[in-house]
Design a protein around this motif. Structure first.
Motif, PDB file in Angstrom:
ATOM      1  N   ALA A 160     -22.255  -7.088   7.444  1.00  0.00           N
ATOM      2  CA  ALA A 160     -22.615  -7.769   8.970  1.00  0.00           C
ATOM      3  C   ALA A 160     -23.793  -7.023   9.278  1.00  0.00           C
ATOM      4  O   ALA A 160     -24.901  -7.797   9.909  1.00  0.00           O
ATOM      5  N   ALA A 161     -24.207  -5.402   9.781  1.00  0.00           N
ATOM      6  CA  ALA A 161     -25.187  -4.969   9.877  1.00  0.00           C
ATOM      7  C   ALA A 161     -26.579  -5.098   9.366  1.00  0.00           C
ATOM      8  O   ALA A 161     -27.182  -4.947   9.571  1.00  0.00           O
ATOM      9  N   ALA A 162     -26.542  -5.027   7.795  1.00  0.00           N
ATOM     10  CA  ALA A 162     -27.316  -5.327   7.083  1.00  0.00           C
ATOM     11  C   ALA A 162     -28.041  -6.702   7.379  1.00  0.00           C
ATOM     12  O   ALA A 162     -29.103  -6.888   8.050  1.00  0.00           O
ATOM     13  N   ALA A 163     -27.303  -7.926   7.894  1.00  0.00           N
ATOM     14  CA  ALA A 163     -28.040  -8.817   7.891  1.00  0.00           C
ATOM     15  C   ALA A 163     -28.413  -9.554   8.878  1.00  0.00           C
ATOM     16  O   ALA A 163     -28.803 -10.374   9.153  1.00  0.00           O
ATOM     17  N   VAL A 164     -27.718  -8.637   9.827  1.00  0.00           N
ATOM     18  CA  VAL A 164     -28.144  -8.829  11.523  1.00  0.00           C
ATOM     19  C   VAL A 164     -29.434  -8.418  10.973  1.00  0.00           C
ATOM     20  O   VAL A 164     -30.530  -9.285  12.456  1.00  0.00           O
ATOM     21  N   ALA A 165     -30.141  -7.085  10.923  1.00  0.00           N
ATOM     22  CA  ALA A 165     -31.187  -6.389  10.888  1.00  0.00           C
ATOM     23  C   ALA A 165     -32.107  -7.132   9.878  1.00  0.00           C
ATOM     24  O   ALA A 165     -33.364  -7.408  10.227  1.00  0.00           O
ATOM     25  N   VAL A 166     -31.389  -8.280   9.042  1.00  0.00           N
ATOM     26  CA  VAL A 166     -32.587  -9.048   8.388  1.00  0.00           C
ATOM     27  C   VAL A 166     -32.584 -10.056   8.681  1.00  0.00           C
ATOM     28  O   VAL A 166     -34.173 -10.395   9.221  1.00  0.00           O
ATOM     29  N   GLY A 167     -32.255 -10.797   9.130  1.00  0.00           N
ATOM     30  CA  GLY A 167     -32.834 -11.473   9.991  1.00  0.00           C
ATOM     31  C   GLY A 167     -32.206 -12.521  11.513  1.00  0.00           C
ATOM     32  O   GLY A 167     -32.883 -13.531  11.346  1.00  0.00           O
ATOM     33  N   LEU A 168     -32.078 -11.203  12.292  1.00  0.00           N
ATOM     34  CA  LEU A 168     -31.910 -11.216  13.575  1.00  0.00           C
ATOM     35  C   LEU A 168     -33.317 -11.595  14.139  1.00  0.00           C
ATOM     36  O   LEU A 168     -33.521 -13.508  14.547  1.00  0.00           O
ATOM     37  N   GLY A 169     -34.524 -12.062  13.670  1.00  0.00           N
ATOM     38  CA  GLY A 169     -35.388 -12.161  14.558  1.00  0.00           C
ATOM     39  C   GLY A 169     -36.357 -13.600  13.536  1.00  0.00           C
ATOM     40  O   GLY A 169     -36.425 -14.719  14.187  1.00  0.00           O
ATOM     41  N   ALA A 170     -35.973 -14.019  12.493  1.00  0.00           N
ATOM     42  CA  ALA A 170     -36.164 -15.511  12.234  1.00  0.00           C
ATOM     43  C   ALA A 170     -35.255 -16.595  12.250  1.00  0.00           C
ATOM     44  O   ALA A 170     -35.725 -17.714  12.767  1.00  0.00           O
ATOM     45  N   ALA A 171     -34.115 -15.678  12.125  1.00  0.00           N
ATOM     46  CA  ALA A 171     -32.877 -17.219  12.615  1.00  0.00           C
ATOM     47  C   ALA A 171     -32.402 -16.957  14.178  1.00  0.00           C
ATOM     48  O   ALA A 171     -31.904 -17.922  13.775  1.00  0.00           O
ATOM     49  N   ALA A 172     -33.029 -16.547  15.119  1.00  0.00           N
ATOM     50  CA  ALA A 172     -33.134 -16.626  16.495  1.00  0.00           C
ATOM     51  C   ALA A 172     -33.173 -17.944  17.088  1.00  0.00           C
ATOM     52  O   ALA A 172     -32.092 -18.393  17.953  1.00  0.00           O
ATOM     53  N   SER A 173     -33.981 -18.745  16.378  1.00  0.00           N
ATOM     54  CA  SER A 173     -34.060 -20.061  17.066  1.00  0.00           C
ATOM     55  C   SER A 173     -33.507 -21.033  15.793  1.00  0.00           C
ATOM     56  O   SER A 173     -33.844 -22.164  16.298  1.00  0.00           O
ATOM     57  N   ILE A 174     -33.498 -20.859  14.494  1.00  0.00           N
ATOM     58  CA  ILE A 174     -32.711 -22.029  13.982  1.00  0.00           C
ATOM     59  C   ILE A 174     -31.442 -22.167  14.507  1.00  0.00           C
ATOM     60  O   ILE A 174     -30.480 -22.226  14.485  1.00  0.00           O
ATOM     61  N   PRO A 175     -31.227 -24.338  14.554  1.00  0.00           N
ATOM     62  CA  PRO A 175     -30.133 -24.980  14.757  1.00  0.00           C
ATOM     63  C   PRO A 175     -29.249 -24.913  13.462  1.00  0.00           C
ATOM     64  O   PRO A 175     -29.362 -25.331  12.840  1.00  0.00           O
ATOM     65  N   VAL A 176     -28.228 -24.984  14.340  1.00  0.00           N
ATOM     66  CA  VAL A 176     -26.784 -24.706  13.081  1.00  0.00           C
ATOM     67  C   VAL A 176     -25.444 -25.728  13.940  1.00  0.00           C
ATOM     68  O   VAL A 176     -25.841 -26.176  14.592  1.00  0.00           O
ATOM     69  N   GLU A 177     -25.261 -26.023  13.110  1.00  0.00           N
ATOM     70  CA  GLU A 177     -24.217 -27.396  13.432  1.00  0.00           C
ATOM     71  C   GLU A 177     -22.915 -26.437  14.534  1.00  0.00           C
ATOM     72  O   GLU A 177     -22.607 -25.234  13.628  1.00  0.00           O
ATOM     73  N   ALA A 178     -22.771 -27.281  15.841  1.00  0.00           N
ATOM     74  CA  ALA A 178     -21.320 -26.790  15.770  1.00  0.00           C
ATOM     75  C   ALA A 178     -20.792 -26.424  16.996  1.00  0.00           C
ATOM     76  O   ALA A 178     -20.361 -28.304  16.992  1.00  0.00           O
ATOM     77  N   TRP A 179     -19.212 -26.653  17.071  1.00  0.00           N
ATOM     78  CA  TRP A 179     -18.488 -27.011  17.928  1.00  0.00           C
ATOM     79  C   TRP A 179     -17.872 -26.476  19.762  1.00  0.00           C
ATOM     80  O   TRP A 179     -18.063 -26.101  19.469  1.00  0.00           O
ATOM     81  N   ASP A 180     -18.449 -27.456  19.993  1.00  0.00           N
ATOM     82  CA  ASP A 180     -18.105 -26.733  21.732  1.00  0.00           C
ATOM     83  C   ASP A 180     -16.807 -27.636  22.610  1.00  0.00           C
ATOM     84  O   ASP A 180     -16.779 -28.546  21.953  1.00  0.00           O
ATOM     85  N   ASP A 181     -16.328 -26.703  23.246  1.00  0.00           N
ATOM     86  CA  ASP A 181     -15.034 -26.901  24.038  1.00  0.00           C
ATOM     87  C   ASP A 181     -15.492 -27.921  24.816  1.00  0.00           C
ATOM     88  O   ASP A 181     -15.723 -27.108  25.648  1.00  0.00           O
ATOM     89  N   VAL A 182     -15.045 -28.426  25.012  1.00  0.00           N
ATOM     90  CA  VAL A 182     -15.710 -29.739  26.472  1.00  0.00           C
ATOM     91  C   VAL A 182     -13.662 -30.784  27.091  1.00  0.00           C
ATOM     92  O   VAL A 182     -13.780 -31.133  27.871  1.00  0.00           O
ATOM     93  N   THR A 183     -12.924 -29.843  26.781  1.00  0.00           N
ATOM     94  CA  THR A 183     -12.035 -30.033  27.864  1.00  0.00           C
ATOM     95  C   THR A 183     -12.036 -29.938  28.947  1.00  0.00           C
ATOM     96  O   THR A 183     -12.827 -29.046  29.222  1.00  0.00           O
ATOM     97  N   PRO A 184     -11.791 -30.638  29.942  1.00  0.00           N
ATOM     98  CA  PRO A 184     -12.399 -30.031  31.763  1.00  0.00           C
ATOM     99  C   PRO A 184     -11.506 -28.972  31.963  1.00  0.00           C
ATOM    100  O   PRO A 184     -10.139 -28.669  31.671  1.00  0.00           O
ATOM    101  N   PRO A 185     -11.767 -28.871  33.378  1.00  0.00           N
ATOM    102  CA  PRO A 185     -10.979 -27.828  33.793  1.00  0.00           C
ATOM    103  C   PRO A 185      -9.358 -28.206  33.827  1.00  0.00           C
ATOM    104  O   PRO A 185      -9.323 -29.136  34.530  1.00  0.00           O
TER     105      PRO A 185
END
Length: 461
Positions: free
Chosen positions: A176-201
């Motif tokens: 994880a440390a190596a991956a973050v060090a190599v790809g942090l700058g380039a991947a910061a704005s790459i959109p990926v699929e995610a799941w938002d928790d939209v449960t009402p309060p």
């Protein structure tokens, strides 16, 4: 020995018995057990009940889950020691599965006062998880105790698992440390699929579906035992506000219900109080009823004959080779007092494509049936069983059920079902519908909507 029950098939590796006051700490234990990848690459299946009932007998679904669990993990605390519910679960497990182990874990308090009464006096190895659990998930004594609990549940030698766990954690941190060090700058704005928790309060959602005016969430009112009066969030994700309603007045699109539940739809679809009726699409009536044709069945008593099921779609009738006795609403005792959307039979329609789902029961694994010609002919899927929900979405047909015995969400592509990478933890899964072409799902009491986001906003499971 004659009164000792036969051992039931194991469906869950563990049943978590706990007080509702400890639900947050117990949820973290469940996530740890379920997300941990065992040496053979598999994952544990853990049952955690969130029902909070002060007294009475254990419901049938809890007794069934206890009898089908490989072990009972008892989460001990002062609240658990005072809970009659926890004590009943321990006694029931010992009665239903006397040869299977109990695994007590300490969450709070001092021993023996924090032990439920049925455990006092027993010589049991206690795993000490007292303290702040999140800090224990990386290193230290509590991490080792968590691994010890996992080893007992999985039936693995703790002395072999702990060194493997420590090596894996070191390797994962380095990677994880190596991956973050190599790809942090380039991947910061790459959109990926995610799941938002939209449960009402503050909502405790136990059902969802698509209505004429958008997605509705069914929110459990107090007291919890009354489920036929709910708060309905109509068009909830579009800003709808909750209101009290009877479910008979808010008939879901994705379910067939007994005709007596809603007189209006029963009359429109010409169904009797005993038939299953529904409108998966406006103006499209689907009705299930007892057939006059009989089919042969075999059982330990010698077998016999029983009626099949007739399915009618818009006046066109066809035969469904599924015994009516397995879906007859007359067999659902006290239906009116426990009515909620997930009690119905899942149904989906899109043009001439129709899908019918059946949950698992004591006598059947359930299944999924498909008609490609508007209900004239029906075929059963060979891979999908125990269908909890089914719906046609923009991404394809999405089913909440079991594929080859594995519980989760599955999407049909090119004639086959593949797993949908979705937050499918827990036993209660449901396909709610979609917003802007993106699926909306329910996993237990949380609602999730698929979206895209920068990678740094996504949560690593």
């Amino acid at each position: 020995m004659a009164d000792r029950p036969e051992p039931a098939e194991i469906r869950w590796h563990a049943f978590l018995s706990h007080s509702s006051r400890d639900r947050q700490a117990v949820a973290r234990i469940q996530r740890f057990l379920e997300r941990y990848r065992l040496p053979d690459g598999s994952h544990l299946r853990v049952y955690r009940d969130e029902t909070d009932i002060a007294g009475g007998e254990l419901p049938d679904q809890l007794r069934s889950a206890l009898s089908h669990s490989g072990c009972l993990v008892v989460c001990c605390s002062p609240a658990a020691a005072a809970s009659r519910w926890v004590a009943r679960e321990i006694d029931a497990f010992r009665q239903l599965a006397p040869q299977r182990p109990l695994v007590p874990v300490l969450l709070a308090g001092e021993t023996p006062a924090n032990l439920p009464p049925p455990l006092r006096g027993d010589e049991l190895r206690l795993s000490d998880l007292r303290g702040r659990l999140p800090a224990s998930l990386l290193w230290g004594k509590r991490r080792a105790e968590l691994v010890r609990v996992l080893a007992k549940v999985a039936g693995i030698d703790f002395r072999l698992l702990l060194p493997l766990d420590r090596r894996r954690r070191r390797r994962n941190l380095l990677i994880a440390a190596a991956a973050v060090a190599v790809g942090l700058g380039a991947a910061a704005s790459i959109p990926v699929e995610a799941w938002d928790d939209v449960t009402p309060p503050r909502a405790r959602v136990f059902g969802c579906d698509t209505l004429d005016d958008g997605i509705a969430l069914f929110d459990l009112n107090e007291p919890q035992a009354i489920k036929n009066i709910v708060s309905v969030h109509r068009n909830a994700l579009g800003g709808g506000s909750p209101r009290a309603a009877r479910l008979a007045d808010v008939l879901p699109r994705g379910r067939l219900l007994p005709g007596g539940v809603s007189d209006a739809i029963g009359q429109r679809c010409r169904g009797s109080r005993r038939d299953w009726v529904g409108e998966p699409e406006p103006g499209v009536c689907v009705r299930l009823s007892e057939s006059e044709q009989l089919g042969d069945f075999a059982d330990p008593m010698g077998g016999g004959q029983a009626p099949w099921t007739d399915v009618s779609v818009g006046g066109r009738s066809a035969l469904l080779e599924r015994f009516w006795s397995r879906i007859d609403p007359a067999s659902w005792q006290d239906y009116g007092t426990r009515q909620h959307p997930s009690d119905g039979l899942p149904v989906a329609a899109s043009g001439n494509d129709l899908w019918l789902g059946f949950p698992a029961s004591e006598f059947s694994r359930g299944g999924l049936w498909h008609s490609a010609d508007a209900g004239a002919n029906w075929q059963a899927s060979q891979r999908i069983t125990d269908v909890r929900s089914v719906r046609q979405l923009a991404i394809g047909l999405v089913v909440a059920g079991r594929r080859d015995g594995e519980l989760g969400f599955f999407v049909r592509r090119e004639g086959d079902f593949e797993r949908l990478q979705a937050p499918g933890k827990g036993d209660q899964l449901e396909v709610c519908g979609e917003l802007d072409g993106q699926p909306v799902l329910r996993a237990d009491r949380r609602i999730y909507r698929r979206t895209t986001a920068p990678w740094w906003r996504t949560r690593i499971a």
